[in-house]
Design a protein around this motif. Sequence first.
Motif, PDB file in Angstrom:
ATOM      1  N   GLY A 126       0.824  -1.202   0.000  1.00 24.51           N
ATOM      2  CA  GLY A 126       0.000   0.000   0.000  1.00 24.51           C
ATOM      3  C   GLY A 126       0.854   1.245   0.000  1.00 24.51           C
ATOM      4  O   GLY A 126       1.975   1.251   0.522  1.00 24.51           O
ATOM      5  N   ASP A 127       0.319   2.334  -0.615  1.00 20.73           N
ATOM      6  CA  ASP A 127       0.964   3.636  -0.556  1.00 20.73           C
ATOM      7  C   ASP A 127      -0.112   4.700  -0.681  1.00 20.73           C
ATOM      8  O   ASP A 127      -1.311   4.418  -0.562  1.00 20.73           O
ATOM      9  CB  ASP A 127       2.052   3.775  -1.628  1.00 20.73           C
ATOM     10  N   ASN A 128       0.262   5.951  -0.934  1.00 18.01           N
ATOM     11  CA  ASN A 128      -0.708   7.036  -0.962  1.00 18.01           C
ATOM     12  C   ASN A 128      -1.688   6.943  -2.136  1.00 18.01           C
ATOM     13  O   ASN A 128      -2.685   7.670  -2.171  1.00 18.01           O
ATOM     14  CB  ASN A 128       0.013   8.382  -1.004  1.00 18.01           C
ATOM     15  N   ASN A 129      -1.417   6.071  -3.086  1.00 24.38           N
ATOM     16  CA  ASN A 129      -2.310   5.906  -4.233  1.00 24.38           C
ATOM     17  C   ASN A 129      -3.393   4.850  -3.994  1.00 24.38           C
ATOM     18  O   ASN A 129      -4.260   4.666  -4.843  1.00 24.38           O
ATOM     19  CB  ASN A 129      -1.497   5.508  -5.466  1.00 24.38           C
ATOM     20  N   PHE A 130      -3.326   4.159  -2.857  1.00 18.36           N
ATOM     21  CA  PHE A 130      -4.267   3.077  -2.576  1.00 18.36           C
ATOM     22  C   PHE A 130      -5.068   3.391  -1.315  1.00 18.36           C
ATOM     23  O   PHE A 130      -4.512   3.862  -0.318  1.00 18.36           O
ATOM     24  CB  PHE A 130      -3.527   1.747  -2.378  1.00 18.36           C
ATOM     25  N   LYS A 131      -6.353   3.110  -1.362  1.00 17.75           N
ATOM     26  CA  LYS A 131      -7.186   3.257  -0.168  1.00 17.75           C
ATOM     27  C   LYS A 131      -6.903   2.128   0.813  1.00 17.75           C
ATOM     28  O   LYS A 131      -6.908   2.342   2.030  1.00 17.75           O
ATOM     29  CB  LYS A 131      -8.664   3.259  -0.549  1.00 17.75           C
ATOM     30  N   ASN A 132      -6.665   0.920   0.286  1.00 20.63           N
ATOM     31  CA  ASN A 132      -6.381  -0.257   1.095  1.00 20.63           C
ATOM     32  C   ASN A 132      -5.131  -0.964   0.570  1.00 20.63           C
ATOM     33  O   ASN A 132      -4.663  -0.667  -0.531  1.00 20.63           O
ATOM     34  CB  ASN A 132      -7.566  -1.229   1.068  1.00 20.63           C
TER      35      ASN A 132
END
Length: 336
Positions: free
Chosen positions: A268-274
Amino acid sequence: MKRLGIIGTGIIAHENYKGIEQTGKAEVVALCNRTYSKGVDFANKYGLKCPVYSDYRKMVDEVKPDIVLINTPHDLHEEMFIYCADRKIDIIIEKPLSDTAASSEAIVESANKNGIKAAVCHTQRFNTAFITAKKFIKNNNLGKLIAISDFITYNYFWEGRPEWFLEPARAGGGIVMNYGVHQFDRVHYMAEGKTVSLFAHIDWEKEGIAVDSSYQIMGIMDNGVTYTIACTGYTGPFANGMELRFTGGILRVYLCDTGIESYGVYYGDNNFKNFVKLPLVESENRPYYNEMKAIMDYMEGSTEETPVSVEYAAQMVKLVEAAKMSHERQVSINTL
């Protein structure tokens, strides 16, 4: 094909043997177990048509195998390793390398003096989940690795565990030696650094049991990565995993299903909600095969470097002893 002698036919010997057998690179030419009948049972289970001994010295001297696989209580490792190394036999040995740092150093000295090939079974780094995570890190820009949290919860004192595991003098301690070397290894494997200092707390909370039963360790590496490793041996459910925190994302590695998490690698990173589950690099998790394939390639000369050297394995034992010292003194211990 290499001629293999197996010393010790207990629980881990079964997994190690199956891993070697799957490579097709070795033939078992002799077995040895202190309790002779258990060696015979092992041979019968796998259809091995080879002599069975109760004295490893006699096995080594009569059969003269190319390689021995040592799967015995930790306090016997040094004696058996040196005896085989002095006869120029290559060696595969189960972790930990030995029960103490001094004994481990004697093993390193023997291997180097005799010029043999030696490899240590630190199996968990060969788990498909760790291989997948390692490849993902290599192929993607996750930024700088900042910290690692590694954890295990497990009923270490299960009914039927061989008694020697619960004898401090034989096992080199309890769960901190047996599982601590696993966790130290996988943290170092993933972080690619060396521990420079650590602080530890160890518990003895299992009534009527002499060995330690849980631990928490904090460490700092020479590349700036910090880590925590924690293990409790009191009760299940079994949980086993690691979280790696980078400046550009987070990786989670789960080595078992718990009912909350399922086996695999998650990112996960800032581009993913989960978190997103990553595809595994291998369809089947075969850590013992992966490990023994790498070891046998080294033994055959296909690769020049051992997957896990005795020098490295000795360092893992030294870290366990540093953790014990830290607990006793309640101070951080420099480890380089």
